[in-house]
Design an enzyme around this catalytic site. Structure first.
Site, PDB file in Angstrom:
ATOM      1  N   CYS A  78     -68.557  66.580   8.020  1.00 24.85           N
ATOM      2  CA  CYS A  78     -67.232  66.608   8.637  1.00 24.85           C
ATOM      3  C   CYS A  78     -66.463  65.341   8.250  1.00 24.85           C
ATOM      4  O   CYS A  78     -66.911  64.224   8.536  1.00 24.85           O
ATOM      5  CB  CYS A  78     -67.347  66.704  10.157  1.00 24.85           C
ATOM      6  SG  CYS A  78     -65.752  66.592  10.990  1.00 24.85           S
ATOM      7  N   ILE A  79     -65.343  65.515   7.609  1.00 26.13           N
ATOM      8  CA  ILE A  79     -64.603  64.369   7.085  1.00 26.13           C
ATOM      9  C   ILE A  79     -64.059  63.478   8.201  1.00 26.13           C
ATOM     10  O   ILE A  79     -64.114  62.248   8.092  1.00 26.13           O
ATOM     11  CB  ILE A  79     -63.483  64.821   6.124  1.00 26.13           C
ATOM     12  CG1 ILE A  79     -62.887  63.612   5.397  1.00 26.13           C
ATOM     13  CG2 ILE A  79     -62.432  65.649   6.851  1.00 26.13           C
ATOM     14  CD1 ILE A  79     -61.989  63.985   4.243  1.00 26.13           C
TER      15      ILE A  79
END
Length: 130
Positions: A78-79
């Site tokens: 997840c960025i």
């Protein structure tokens, strides 16, 4: 059966990350498909290339990479969670003017859409950690 896994815990802070890895290995050994492993919240720490666990403990960082290479598993981080925790790939390092990156090979940064995609394209989405 097609599975996806979501890992919410950092390696070595609880059993969750190791359990997720063992679950992944087992389902692949039993002939199931693993569509994606999505690392979320503190789980993003599984994707760092700077950690050096003690030699008498499993190296979960390398284990995930090896699993992905051997079985073509998509490892997505997840960025937003990664950026909050100081984990960047080269593109984000350039964007935020950081001196270097620390995302291990075999992992990619992406958004929560990839988690939704995993849920849609898998028969089961299994979450480890809280």
């Amino acid at each position: 059966m097609i599975f996806s896994i979501c890992v919410h815990s950092a390696p070595y802070s609880s059993q969750s990350s190791h359990s997720a890895y063992q679950f992944a290995k087992t389902l692949l050994a039993q002939g199931h498909q693993l569509y994606r492993v999505f690392f979320y919240q503190d789980g993003v720490h599984n994707a760092t290339k700077l950690a050096a666990p003690p030699q008498d403990e499993i190296d979960l960082y390398s284990a995930w990479q090896k699993l992905a290479q051997e079985h073509q598993v998509d490892l997505v981080v997840c960025i937003a969670a990664a950026l909050k925790r100081g984990l960047v790939n080269q593109e984000e390092a350039n964007r935020y003017q950081k001196e270097s990156n620390n995302l291990a090979d075999g992992f990619s940064l992406s958004g929560l859409g990839q988690l939704v995609d995993a849920a849609v394209n898998s028969d089961r989405l299994i979450t480890f950690g809280h």
